[in-house]
Structure formats: C-alpha cells, structure tokens
Scaffold this motif. Sequence first.
Motif, mmCIF file in Angstrom:
data_model
loop_
_atom_site.group_PDB
_atom_site.id
_atom_site.type_symbol
_atom_site.label_atom_id
_atom_site.label_comp_id
_atom_site.label_asym_id
_atom_site.label_seq_id
_atom_site.Cartn_x
_atom_site.Cartn_y
_atom_site.Cartn_z
ATOM 1 N N HIS A 95 0.821 -1.218 0.000
ATOM 2 C CA HIS A 95 0.000 0.000 0.000
ATOM 3 C C HIS A 95 0.849 1.258 0.000
ATOM 4 N N ARG A 136 -12.829 3.520 -2.102
ATOM 5 C CA ARG A 136 -12.287 2.525 -1.184
ATOM 6 C C ARG A 136 -13.382 1.936 -0.303
ATOM 7 N N THR A 187 -8.087 -1.971 3.791
ATOM 8 C CA THR A 187 -8.464 -0.859 2.909
ATOM 9 C C THR A 187 -8.333 -1.373 1.485
ATOM 10 N N GLN A 199 -9.521 -1.467 -2.737
ATOM 11 C CA GLN A 199 -10.118 -0.753 -3.845
ATOM 12 C C GLN A 199 -11.522 -1.282 -4.091
ATOM 13 N N LYS A 200 -12.382 -0.409 -4.536
ATOM 14 C CA LYS A 200 -13.763 -0.806 -4.794
ATOM 15 C C LYS A 200 -13.957 -1.029 -6.289
ATOM 16 N N TYR A 253 -8.608 5.242 5.895
ATOM 17 C CA TYR A 253 -8.095 3.872 5.932
ATOM 18 C C TYR A 253 -8.884 3.087 6.980
ATOM 19 N N GLU A 281 -16.824 3.640 0.860
ATOM 20 C CA GLU A 281 -16.496 4.892 0.178
ATOM 21 C C GLU A 281 -16.390 6.100 1.114
ATOM 22 N N THR A 292 -13.222 0.559 3.554
ATOM 23 C CA THR A 292 -12.374 0.408 4.737
ATOM 24 C C THR A 292 -13.058 -0.520 5.731
#
Length: 611
Positions: free
Chosen positions: A360, A539, A525, A527-528, A569, A562, A541
């Motif tokens: 990351h 993101r 955390t 990625q979407k 994070y 999001e 979290t």
Amino acid sequence: MHGLEGRRPAARSSGTPGRSRRVLTFQPIPARRLWLVYLLLAAGLGGLALRLAWVQLVQGNELLTRARAVQTQTISPLGRRRPIVDRQGRLVALDEERFTLWAHPRYFAFPGDDIGRLRSPLDVARKLSAVLALPMADLVRSLDGRKSGVKLATDLDPETAQRVRNLGISGLDLEAYPQRVYPQGGLFANVVGFLNLERVAQAGLEQSRDRDLRRHEATRSLRRGADGTPLPDGLRAGVLYGDDLRLQLTLDARLQQVAQLALSKQVKQWQAKRGVALVMDVRNGELLALASTPTYNPNKFWSYKPGLFREWSVQDLYEPGSTFKPINLAIALQEKAIDPAGKVSDTGQLTIGGWPIFNHDRKGNGVIDFPTVLQVSSNVGMVQAMRRVKPTRFWHWLHTLGIDSTPDTDLPGAQAGQLKTLEVFRTQPIEPATAAFGQGFNLTPLKLVQLHAMLANGGRLVSPHITRGLRSGEDLATAPPASGLQLFRPEITQTVLNWMETVVEKGSGKGVRIPGHRIGGKTGTAQKAENGVYIPGARITSFVAHLPINDPRYVVLVVVDEPKGGNAYGSTVAVPVARQIIEALLVIEKIPPTRPTAAAAPNTANKPKRT
C-alpha cells in the motif's frame, strides 16, 4: 241429511192467536256434490303433501343454507401477528389495537333523548371535536348531507376510542383493527423489515418469517337465535384457541444501539456512502448486533426510498482486502505450505504474469515473519506466502469455505460470493496472487464475519443467524450449544489469532487496545470494483476484531463504504467504531480482564498506521 229445499207458511196455532211457527223441510244432497267436495279436499291435501315433499327433499339443502346465512354471523380473522423481541425480551415489533370511527347521521341521538329525536351533525360535532382534536367545522362539513357510512377518523388509539364510547352517542361506530408498531424505530429496521398499510410484509424477517409471525386465528361462525342471542353450537374445536408465542432474536438492543450510533457518526464524519457493524458469538453463530446505516423508520416507511429496505451487508458483494489475509494464512498453515516460525522476503513490489503488485505504501519491509506481515499488511509478503500453496489447493479451500455459495443463515436475502473458476485460477497466475491479499473475488460482510468466527472458535464453520425461534409468554430461549463443521485444526487457528493480537499491540489495530484485555484484529483498505472495473479513488475500509484472544467468544466486523478523504483507511475510519462496540460488549457480556491493567500500554501512546 237434509237441506233447506224451500219455505212454506206455517199454520197458525189455535192456542196462540197472533203467533205463527215456521216449518223447514230438508231435502237430500246429491251424491255428486259430496264426491266433488271430497275430491277437492283430497286434491288440496295431496298438493300440500307434494309441496311439503318438494320443500324437504328437493329444496331442503338450499333453504337450510339460506337459513344458516340469516342465523349465522361469520367473523373473519383480523390477521394479528406475533411480537418480535430481542435476546433480553425487549419489544422490537408488536401489534397494537387501532380504531376507525364511522358515523351514521340518520341515527344520531344523545343519552336521555326522547325516542325518535334526531340530533343534527352540528350537535354531534360539538362533542366530537374536542375528543378527536379536529376542527368542528371540518366534522360538520364531512357529515352534512350524508345519512350513513361516513369515515370521520382512523388510526385512533385505544384511549381516544374509549373517550368516544364514553360520549354514548348513537350513530357512531368504532371498527377495531391491528396495527404493526416498531417501538425501537429504525434500530432493527434493516433486519426486521415492516408491513405496508395493507398489512402485507415487505422486507426483512416480517417477510421471510411471515408464516411463523401469523397468529393462530380461524374464521368463526356464530349462530344466533331468533332474538339475536348467541348460541354455543356451530363452533369447531379449537376455533377459540389463541397463542402467546413471540419470535425471539439473538440481537441485543443495547449493543445494537451503541453500534448504530458509533457507525452513523463515523459515516457522517467521513461522508461515506454507507456502513455496517456486525458482532457474532463465535461458538454458535448468533449475531448480537447487525447495525447498518443509513437506515429508516419502519413506522413511517413511506417517507423513505425503497433502496433502504434491504440489508446490504447480507446481499451486496465486495472485495475484503487485507481483512482476508488471516484466513489465507490459516489455509497455508493447514496445507503445511508455510512454517509458523518461517519468514518471507518483502521487496515492496513484484511482477506476476506481467502484472505489477505493490504494497500500500510501495515500500519494502525486508525479510519479515508472518506476524509482521499482518502488522504492516504486506501484500508482497502475502503473495510470497501463498505462492507455496498450489493454485488448485488454494482454489479448493476458497470453494470449501463457501466463498461462492450462499451462507446457511436465517437472514433474508443472503447472497453467494463470486469466485473465479478453477481453470482460470490454475492457468492465470495473477488470480491466486491477488486472492492472496483479498482481492479478485467477492463476498458479503456476513460471509467474512462467519469465516473469522471460524478462526476464533478453533476451526469450526458455524451458521450465522439472528433468531432463536418462537417462545411462549415471557419465557426466553437460551443460547444454543456450540456447533459447526470442523475445517481447520485448532492449533492452526490459535496460531493465527496470536499473530492477529500483535496487530493490535504493535500494528494498525492499536486503536482498539483496551487495558487488561487481549484483543486481536486486522484492518483492511481495499479498492472498490464495479462490474469488474476498479473505481478510481473509491475505497472500502474495514476492521475485524477477535476477543478475548485467550478464550475467543466474539468477532466484531466494521465495514465503511467509500469514505472521503486522503486519510481514509481501515485504521482511521473503521477502528474507532469497533473500539466503541468492543467497550460496550465487554460491559454487556461481563467479560473480565485477562491480565493486569498495567501490562497494557495506553491507547494514545501510538498513532495508528495506515493499511
């Protein structure tokens, strides 16, 4: 027998001058006339006999049915439903009696009025106005010119209805009906659902357990005598039976409220799309809390968008990211592909099948052990570890854990996750590589908390559920015994839990450190993705916690979808929510400290790391 054939003057008697006596002469009646009368009488009696036979034999059933219709009053069931309570017996949903007020102006009269006196709508409106809290002019306008069947008010509570009865006004009729009420408002709306205005279940447990929530009610046929007196015959056995059953949840209203408030505050602060918090008893799969935001008030469901009526943590899929890393390490240990004391080389980045993979922060951590892999949430370290597991065996474990199957749960609408095919997983090296750090496949938050419960309970896959079944009266059901399918060896899961404890003690989970208590955790955390494509800047979290590590009983999962901001994070967004939930859980479940308070460093001593 003789008839009166004619009259003749009688001779005057010699002894009684001035008086006369009549003499009647009878003539015989002809036989024809007698026969005619006889035949007429016989024909009449025969006709009556035939008519009687026709009525009794041919029309009997029809006439009996018509008579029964007049004599019998059919009472249809009102459709009452059983209450829903939480694990402590607190009411979550119940039926309350409500009333509709009908007016029939042609019968208006006050107590003590003379028979036949008819009161005007204005007279009635004067008395009703204060009771109903309605303007008198509006009531007069509704009644004026109408003779019967005027609906004056609906949704009257029992107290108001009684005040209307106390007026004693003839021509007013109160019609009772049940109304579903949710005393906790939106606290349990995401799982309980609601009934619409026609009392049809629309969402949640109200819909999925609709049959169980319907009370035992039968149509009653009450016979009445000629004077209207009810008669005992005509009632079938059991028709008057009613039950006092209640559907008991595993959820705790106190913990649910703490989770809801903490989650809502954090979602608002980070301008996130939505969030969810789950608390599961790892021994039997009971959920103590399932809080979701945004939510809605089921008592006023018509004021909200239909999209809020579904529980997304059970139905929507997402990539779990780093919160799945402990599961993968357990797979590698179970396959004996890694040594608990082993290490991996983390160079910060590597290339798999032509695709670059980074940490990351895009920094290397050198040669590190597996607790450190979790502490720094090393993607490269996870790829290096899971490379030692054959792709076919890795896929087999993900399939066995149920990633691509629907969870066995009583939560309505639960969905299966998505997993690439075995052929793709075997022939494309990038697939097992991304799966190593929790991407490239999808699942629901409910499925993730189930898998972490498996780590906490010694390797048993339990079924997540939110109901304990129907109970009678004030009786409450006890927690079911431990269960589940054994998949991992207990010593393996305990090793992973010890590694997760170091994440809270030294890594990105420091925000949940509570003096005296041993807690393990993992931040995430990710990625979407949407339709197979990652959304730039979007993101998800999350943070998952196990406690207490020495005797695991609960798993807490927080997912925030999001959040906005460069510092969004798992450690900054999800961890603060989890901490508040854990603090409440320790108090509610009376979990004692497992070590001296002085042994635990203050929570503010270290700043959470990004992951």
